[in-house]
Design a protein around this motif. Sequence first.
Motif, mmCIF file in Angstrom:
data_model
loop_
_atom_site.group_PDB
_atom_site.id
_atom_site.type_symbol
_atom_site.label_atom_id
_atom_site.label_comp_id
_atom_site.label_asym_id
_atom_site.label_seq_id
_atom_site.Cartn_x
_atom_site.Cartn_y
_atom_site.Cartn_z
ATOM 1 N N SER A 110 0.807 -1.221 0.000
ATOM 2 C CA SER A 110 0.000 0.000 0.000
ATOM 3 C C SER A 110 0.837 1.267 0.000
ATOM 4 O O SER A 110 0.290 2.373 0.042
ATOM 5 C CB SER A 110 -0.931 0.022 1.226
ATOM 6 O OG SER A 110 -1.873 -1.027 1.165
ATOM 7 N N TYR A 111 2.139 1.113 -0.044
ATOM 8 C CA TYR A 111 3.042 2.252 0.051
ATOM 9 C C TYR A 111 3.934 2.362 -1.173
ATOM 10 O O TYR A 111 4.464 1.352 -1.661
ATOM 11 C CB TYR A 111 3.921 2.143 1.298
ATOM 12 C CG TYR A 111 3.212 2.527 2.569
ATOM 13 C CD1 TYR A 111 2.202 1.724 3.084
ATOM 14 C CD2 TYR A 111 3.550 3.689 3.245
ATOM 15 C CE1 TYR A 111 1.536 2.077 4.243
ATOM 16 C CE2 TYR A 111 2.895 4.051 4.417
ATOM 17 C CZ TYR A 111 1.892 3.241 4.899
ATOM 18 O OH TYR A 111 1.237 3.592 6.044
ATOM 19 N N VAL A 112 4.116 3.588 -1.619
ATOM 20 C CA VAL A 112 5.176 3.889 -2.572
ATOM 21 C C VAL A 112 6.507 3.708 -1.840
ATOM 22 O O VAL A 112 6.638 4.074 -0.669
ATOM 23 C CB VAL A 112 5.054 5.332 -3.093
ATOM 24 C CG1 VAL A 112 6.251 5.700 -3.954
ATOM 25 C CG2 VAL A 112 3.747 5.518 -3.847
ATOM 26 N N MET A 113 7.478 3.156 -2.535
ATOM 27 C CA MET A 113 8.803 2.970 -1.956
ATOM 28 C C MET A 113 9.822 3.791 -2.728
ATOM 29 O O MET A 113 9.714 3.961 -3.942
ATOM 30 C CB MET A 113 9.196 1.501 -1.969
ATOM 31 C CG MET A 113 8.313 0.615 -1.111
ATOM 32 S SD MET A 113 8.292 1.076 0.620
ATOM 33 C CE MET A 113 10.029 0.804 1.065
ATOM 34 N N SER A 118 4.872 2.118 -12.185
ATOM 35 C CA SER A 118 5.573 3.369 -12.480
ATOM 36 C C SER A 118 6.843 3.489 -11.654
ATOM 37 O O SER A 118 6.868 3.123 -10.480
ATOM 38 C CB SER A 118 4.668 4.559 -12.160
ATOM 39 O OG SER A 118 3.482 4.522 -12.928
ATOM 40 N N THR A 119 7.870 4.013 -12.309
ATOM 41 C CA THR A 119 9.125 4.284 -11.621
ATOM 42 C C THR A 119 9.581 5.706 -11.956
ATOM 43 O O THR A 119 9.230 6.249 -13.007
ATOM 44 C CB THR A 119 10.224 3.291 -12.017
ATOM 45 O OG1 THR A 119 10.388 3.318 -13.439
ATOM 46 C CG2 THR A 119 9.877 1.874 -11.573
ATOM 47 N N ALA A 141 11.985 6.205 -7.103
ATOM 48 C CA ALA A 141 10.793 5.728 -6.419
ATOM 49 C C ALA A 141 10.034 4.774 -7.327
ATOM 50 O O ALA A 141 10.182 4.813 -8.554
ATOM 51 C CB ALA A 141 9.897 6.884 -6.003
ATOM 52 N N ILE A 142 9.219 3.936 -6.698
ATOM 53 C CA ILE A 142 8.422 2.962 -7.440
ATOM 54 C C ILE A 142 7.017 2.937 -6.864
ATOM 55 O O ILE A 142 6.824 2.987 -5.639
ATOM 56 C CB ILE A 142 9.093 1.578 -7.388
ATOM 57 C CG1 ILE A 142 8.379 0.584 -8.301
ATOM 58 C CG2 ILE A 142 9.185 1.047 -5.953
ATOM 59 C CD1 ILE A 142 9.193 -0.694 -8.549
ATOM 60 N N SER A 143 6.045 2.876 -7.749
ATOM 61 C CA SER A 143 4.654 2.877 -7.309
ATOM 62 C C SER A 143 4.291 1.581 -6.600
ATOM 63 O O SER A 143 5.041 0.611 -6.604
ATOM 64 C CB SER A 143 3.741 3.084 -8.519
ATOM 65 O OG SER A 143 3.875 1.995 -9.428
ATOM 66 N N ARG A 144 3.114 1.576 -5.998
ATOM 67 C CA ARG A 144 2.689 0.447 -5.172
ATOM 68 C C ARG A 144 2.675 -0.871 -5.952
ATOM 69 O O ARG A 144 3.074 -1.912 -5.428
ATOM 70 C CB ARG A 144 1.294 0.718 -4.608
ATOM 71 C CG ARG A 144 1.189 1.958 -3.750
ATOM 72 C CD ARG A 144 -0.250 2.175 -3.283
ATOM 73 N NE ARG A 144 -0.426 3.448 -2.615
ATOM 74 C CZ ARG A 144 -0.833 4.549 -3.222
ATOM 75 N NH1 ARG A 144 -1.081 4.530 -4.530
ATOM 76 N NH2 ARG A 144 -0.981 5.674 -2.545
ATOM 77 N N SER A 145 2.233 -0.800 -7.209
ATOM 78 C CA SER A 145 2.129 -2.008 -8.018
ATOM 79 C C SER A 145 3.312 -2.200 -8.952
ATOM 80 O O SER A 145 3.307 -3.123 -9.765
ATOM 81 C CB SER A 145 0.851 -1.947 -8.852
ATOM 82 O OG SER A 145 0.892 -0.820 -9.697
ATOM 83 N N THR A 153 18.295 0.959 -11.296
ATOM 84 C CA THR A 153 16.965 0.401 -11.519
ATOM 85 C C THR A 153 16.337 0.034 -10.185
ATOM 86 O O THR A 153 16.934 -0.710 -9.399
ATOM 87 C CB THR A 153 17.029 -0.847 -12.406
ATOM 88 O OG1 THR A 153 17.646 -0.518 -13.650
ATOM 89 C CG2 THR A 153 15.624 -1.384 -12.675
ATOM 90 N N ILE A 154 15.152 0.537 -9.950
ATOM 91 C CA ILE A 154 14.407 0.190 -8.749
ATOM 92 C C ILE A 154 13.390 -0.888 -9.100
ATOM 93 O O ILE A 154 12.816 -0.893 -10.197
ATOM 94 C CB ILE A 154 13.712 1.424 -8.131
ATOM 95 C CG1 ILE A 154 13.129 1.094 -6.753
ATOM 96 C CG2 ILE A 154 12.657 1.996 -9.072
ATOM 97 C CD1 ILE A 154 12.619 2.307 -5.997
ATOM 98 N N SER A 155 13.180 -1.798 -8.165
ATOM 99 C CA SER A 155 12.164 -2.833 -8.330
ATOM 100 C C SER A 155 11.633 -3.211 -6.951
ATOM 101 O O SER A 155 12.217 -2.831 -5.930
ATOM 102 C CB SER A 155 12.734 -4.060 -9.049
ATOM 103 O OG SER A 155 13.797 -4.630 -8.308
ATOM 104 N N ARG A 156 10.535 -3.920 -6.944
ATOM 105 C CA ARG A 156 9.968 -4.349 -5.672
ATOM 106 C C ARG A 156 9.326 -5.717 -5.837
ATOM 107 O O ARG A 156 8.873 -6.080 -6.924
ATOM 108 C CB ARG A 156 8.949 -3.338 -5.149
ATOM 109 C CG ARG A 156 7.702 -3.188 -5.977
ATOM 110 C CD ARG A 156 6.844 -2.008 -5.495
ATOM 111 N NE ARG A 156 6.327 -2.207 -4.143
ATOM 112 C CZ ARG A 156 5.836 -1.214 -3.396
ATOM 113 N NH1 ARG A 156 5.828 0.030 -3.867
ATOM 114 N NH2 ARG A 156 5.375 -1.465 -2.188
ATOM 115 N N ASP A 157 9.259 -6.433 -4.725
ATOM 116 C CA ASP A 157 8.591 -7.720 -4.672
ATOM 117 C C ASP A 157 7.607 -7.641 -3.517
ATOM 118 O O ASP A 157 8.005 -7.748 -2.345
ATOM 119 C CB ASP A 157 9.608 -8.848 -4.456
ATOM 120 C CG ASP A 157 8.985 -10.225 -4.520
ATOM 121 O OD1 ASP A 157 7.765 -10.348 -4.294
ATOM 122 O OD2 ASP A 157 9.719 -11.182 -4.774
#
Length: 124
Positions: free
Chosen positions: A31-34, A57-58, A50-54, A69-73
């Motif tokens: 639920s948070y932008v990182m 968008s970066t 920064a990276i959007s919740r889903s 490069t930013i990414s999230r899991d």
Amino acid sequence: QVQLVESGGGLVQAGGSLRLSCAASGYTFSSYVMAWFRQAPGKEREFVTAISRSAVSTYYADSVKGRFTISRDNAKNTVYLQMNNLKPEDTAVYYCAARRLAYYLGRANEYDYWGQGTQVTVSS
């Protein structure tokens, strides 16, 4: 309680690569932008990416575009920062941060949670 724990920093030669990780707990990560910020000695904390919740968008600072490069899991509650072609001017403490709202992403004082930081040193 909320925790953001960065890892992966270190000493690398110019042109090298590092991958930072930030493990989050204590809140609904998805639920948070990182974001990642950095702070060099004697300088203000600056926005890196920064990276959007889903992860759709970066956003990147001009100084790192094409290199970082930013990414999230969201399943692992972790955000990553892949840093390639590192330069001495990238030397700083790198912080991950979380923000509930998806605007003013470049403003450090708008973020809700912060990690303790990890040192990245790039030698020339």
